[in-house]
Scaffold this active site. Sequence first.
Site, PDB file in Angstrom:
ATOM      1  N   HIS A 204     -39.099   7.874  22.487  1.00  7.66           N
ATOM      2  CA  HIS A 204     -37.520   9.462  22.525  1.00  7.66           C
ATOM      3  C   HIS A 204     -36.858   8.468  21.637  1.00  7.66           C
ATOM      4  O   HIS A 204     -35.956   9.379  21.623  1.00  7.66           O
ATOM      5  CB  HIS A 204     -37.438   9.200  23.363  1.00  7.66           C
ATOM      6  CG  HIS A 204     -36.522   8.306  24.398  1.00  7.66           C
ATOM      7  ND1 HIS A 204     -37.141   7.902  25.489  1.00  7.66           N
ATOM      8  CD2 HIS A 204     -35.582   8.550  24.547  1.00  7.66           C
ATOM      9  CE1 HIS A 204     -36.349   6.965  25.668  1.00  7.66           C
ATOM     10  NE2 HIS A 204     -34.973   7.070  25.375  1.00  7.66           N
TER      11      HIS A 204
HETATM   12  C1  UD1 Z   1     -30.486  10.067  25.930  1.00  3.24           C
HETATM   13  C2  UD1 Z   1     -29.755   9.288  26.080  1.00  3.24           C
HETATM   14  C3  UD1 Z   1     -30.571   7.858  25.630  1.00  3.24           C
HETATM   15  C4  UD1 Z   1     -31.474   7.985  26.580  1.00  3.24           C
HETATM   16  C5  UD1 Z   1     -32.829   9.056  27.032  1.00  3.24           C
HETATM   17  C6  UD1 Z   1     -33.042   9.528  28.121  1.00  3.24           C
HETATM   18  C7  UD1 Z   1     -27.459   9.258  24.531  1.00  3.24           C
HETATM   19  C8  UD1 Z   1     -27.357   9.190  23.275  1.00  3.24           C
HETATM   20  N1  UD1 Z   1     -28.484   9.277  24.442  1.00  3.24           N
HETATM   21  O1  UD1 Z   1     -31.280  10.545  24.620  1.00  3.24           O
HETATM   22  O2  UD1 Z   1     -30.043   6.490  25.543  1.00  3.24           O
HETATM   23  O3  UD1 Z   1     -32.249   6.264  26.686  1.00  3.24           O
HETATM   24  O4  UD1 Z   1     -31.219   9.999  27.165  1.00  3.24           O
HETATM   25  O5  UD1 Z   1     -33.993  10.369  28.096  1.00  3.24           O
HETATM   26  O6  UD1 Z   1     -26.562   9.700  25.535  1.00  3.24           O
HETATM   27  N2  UD1 Z   1     -33.374  17.834  25.482  1.00  3.24           N
HETATM   28  C9  UD1 Z   1     -34.320  19.135  26.663  1.00  3.24           C
HETATM   29  N3  UD1 Z   1     -34.324  19.731  27.363  1.00  3.24           N
HETATM   30  C10 UD1 Z   1     -33.183  18.426  28.386  1.00  3.24           C
HETATM   31  C11 UD1 Z   1     -32.887  17.265  27.620  1.00  3.24           C
HETATM   32  C12 UD1 Z   1     -32.651  17.310  26.539  1.00  3.24           C
HETATM   33  O7  UD1 Z   1     -35.212  20.046  25.732  1.00  3.24           O
HETATM   34  O8  UD1 Z   1     -33.250  18.765  29.388  1.00  3.24           O
HETATM   35  C13 UD1 Z   1     -33.559  17.884  24.181  1.00  3.24           C
HETATM   36  C14 UD1 Z   1     -32.904  19.150  23.062  1.00  3.24           C
HETATM   37  O9  UD1 Z   1     -32.968  19.047  22.840  1.00  3.24           O
HETATM   38  C15 UD1 Z   1     -31.308  17.521  22.578  1.00  3.24           C
HETATM   39  C16 UD1 Z   1     -32.585  16.442  23.191  1.00  3.24           C
HETATM   40  O10 UD1 Z   1     -33.756  16.694  23.837  1.00  3.24           O
HETATM   41  O11 UD1 Z   1     -31.215  18.041  22.046  1.00  3.24           O
HETATM   42  C17 UD1 Z   1     -31.935  14.967  23.375  1.00  3.24           C
HETATM   43  O12 UD1 Z   1     -31.510  15.147  24.209  1.00  3.24           O
HETATM   44  P1  UD1 Z   1     -29.964  14.436  24.586  1.00  3.24           P
HETATM   45  O13 UD1 Z   1     -29.319  14.581  25.993  1.00  3.24           O
HETATM   46  O14 UD1 Z   1     -29.119  14.046  23.482  1.00  3.24           O
HETATM   47  O15 UD1 Z   1     -30.405  13.101  23.663  1.00  3.24           O
HETATM   48  P2  UD1 Z   1     -31.221  12.342  24.835  1.00  3.24           P
HETATM   49  O16 UD1 Z   1     -33.388  11.389  23.679  1.00  3.24           O
HETATM   50  O17 UD1 Z   1     -32.228  12.671  25.509  1.00  3.24           O
HETATM   51  N1  UDP Z   2     -39.646   8.094  33.129  1.00  2.00           N
HETATM   52  C1  UDP Z   2     -40.610   9.232  34.145  1.00  2.00           C
HETATM   53  N2  UDP Z   2     -41.199  10.035  33.093  1.00  2.00           N
HETATM   54  C2  UDP Z   2     -41.117  10.304  32.551  1.00  2.00           C
HETATM   55  C3  UDP Z   2     -40.353   9.575  31.319  1.00  2.00           C
HETATM   56  C4  UDP Z   2     -39.899   8.332  31.660  1.00  2.00           C
HETATM   57  O1  UDP Z   2     -39.717   9.190  35.487  1.00  2.00           O
HETATM   58  O2  UDP Z   2     -42.303  11.182  31.781  1.00  2.00           O
HETATM   59  C5  UDP Z   2     -38.459   7.049  33.744  1.00  2.00           C
HETATM   60  C6  UDP Z   2     -39.318   5.941  32.917  1.00  2.00           C
HETATM   61  O3  UDP Z   2     -40.389   5.515  34.167  1.00  2.00           O
HETATM   62  C7  UDP Z   2     -37.508   5.087  33.085  1.00  2.00           C
HETATM   63  C8  UDP Z   2     -36.722   5.810  33.225  1.00  2.00           C
HETATM   64  O4  UDP Z   2     -37.438   7.073  33.231  1.00  2.00           O
HETATM   65  O5  UDP Z   2     -37.651   4.476  35.107  1.00  2.00           O
HETATM   66  C9  UDP Z   2     -36.400   5.820  31.715  1.00  2.00           C
HETATM   67  O6  UDP Z   2     -35.874   6.996  30.614  1.00  2.00           O
HETATM   68  P1  UDP Z   2     -36.106   7.127  29.524  1.00  2.00           P
HETATM   69  O7  UDP Z   2     -37.362   6.818  28.475  1.00  2.00           O
HETATM   70  O8  UDP Z   2     -36.071   8.837  29.446  1.00  2.00           O
HETATM   71  O9  UDP Z   2     -34.292   6.423  28.905  1.00  2.00           O
HETATM   72  P2  UDP Z   2     -34.310   5.277  28.959  1.00  2.00           P
HETATM   73  O10 UDP Z   2     -34.946   4.138  29.889  1.00  2.00           O
HETATM   74  O11 UDP Z   2     -35.220   4.420  27.407  1.00  2.00           O
HETATM   75  O12 UDP Z   2     -32.693   5.044  28.594  1.00  2.00           O
END
Ligand code: UD1
Ligand code: UDP
Length: 354
Positions: A204
């Site tokens: 991601h």
């Molecule tokens: C965010 C965090 C990242 C973390 C990740 C965990 C920042 C800058 N990034 O990244 O550090 O590792 O969360 O998962 O804060 N979207 C949906 N549904 C949701 C949420 C997001 O469709 O419930 C889609 C939207 O298109 C959105 C994209 O995912 O634009 C990215 O979501 P965003 O929260 O901006 O960043 P993440 O990549 O999730």
């Molecule tokens: N995770 C989850 N379901 C998923 C993918 C990840 O519960 O489908 C959990 C994973 O086990 C970990 C956390 O989400 O505890 C990590 O989140 P993510 O990878 O979104 O973000 P990051 O840790 O890179 O910030």
Amino acid sequence: MKIVTVLGARPQFIKAAPVCRVFRDAGINETIIHTGQHYDHAMSQVFFDQLGIPAPEVNLGVGSGSHGKQTGAMLAGIEEILLDRRPDRVLVYGDTNSTLAGALAAVKLGVPIAHVEAGLRSFNRSMPEEHNRVVADHVADWLFCPTATAVENLRRENITRGVELVGDTMYDAIMLFTPLAERSTAILQELSLEPNKYILATIHRPSNTDVPEHLAQILMALSSVDEPVVLPVHPRTQARMHADPTIQAIIRHDNLRIVEPVGYLEMLVLTRHARIVATDSGGLQKEAYMCGKPCVTLREETEWVETVQAGWSVLVGPNASRIIAAVTSFQPPIDRPAIFGNGDAAHVIVQALL
Ligand code: UD1
Ligand code: UDP
């Protein structure tokens, strides 16, 4: 004592769950503000339900957007709540935009801040998380570090006051929820997976998803191995995959089991029984180590350097041949030192805050 906790993204719910439980058991008043950064049921509510996190008192409903817009909207919303509640401490977790907004809102109102998972550094300023964590650390009053490296990173930035090595609350979560996870989910059967005979993968990071060639390299590698690969797909990645016909062709391979994001309990079971993990997730890199699974880290650098030094994680970047070589032949050593504490980080944190 009044505590306000700011949460917003998937990994923060998991990091907070053990701490919320200790607050609750100690009868401490904790108000949760959900920024609304993650909002799909599978990215948010499922964790509150599975992990018994108290329902947020407020959901700012900020949703997705550019960094400035998203963080700015959170900042304004959190400020309003803090002015109203006047808490004694604000708690923020990790390194997302919700972390940054919570920390900024609090420091400007003079509310003491605790940062859980302080001191992490990738030394890669192109990562949004690096901006967020550096700022949060420099305004925090309590800096709860998960690893010795994190403490050392802070010392190099002249931050020593308020720094405490407490271990990782994600390890607490594993200790707390493994029995329930093993009892209550049938995810392996549902996905027709045999223990130790599949690869668990997640992708991601923008550096992997937003560069089409990088995403293609990773998926090409995962689709070419002779073993099932389960890929619970983050909505960011889902959107990029949909938009790209080259990727659509790659993901038709039979060995790829692409599924919606799964709940924490399902993810824990998937991790515990995988043969190997391939990921760019910060949380999953750690969980692989905690569960004794080797990790092929789909990045060029990591904050969790101890897992690499211990020989349990290998950095491969978005490069198909390096990924294939690693997932097929990477072997960790027998030794797996306790890097992330002993599962009582949440207690130590709450004790320090009291
Ligand atoms: C965010 C965090 C990242 C973390 C990740 C965990 C920042 C800058 N990034 O990244 O550090 O590792 O969360 O998962 O804060 N979207 C949906 N549904 C949701 C949420 C997001 O469709 O419930 C889609 C939207 O298109 C959105 C994209 O995912 O634009 C990215 O979501 P965003 O929260 O901006 O960043 P993440 O990549 O999730
Ligand atoms: N995770 C989850 N379901 C998923 C993918 C990840 O519960 O489908 C959990 C994973 O086990 C970990 C956390 O989400 O505890 C990590 O989140 P993510 O990878 O979104 O973000 P990051 O840790 O890179 O910030």
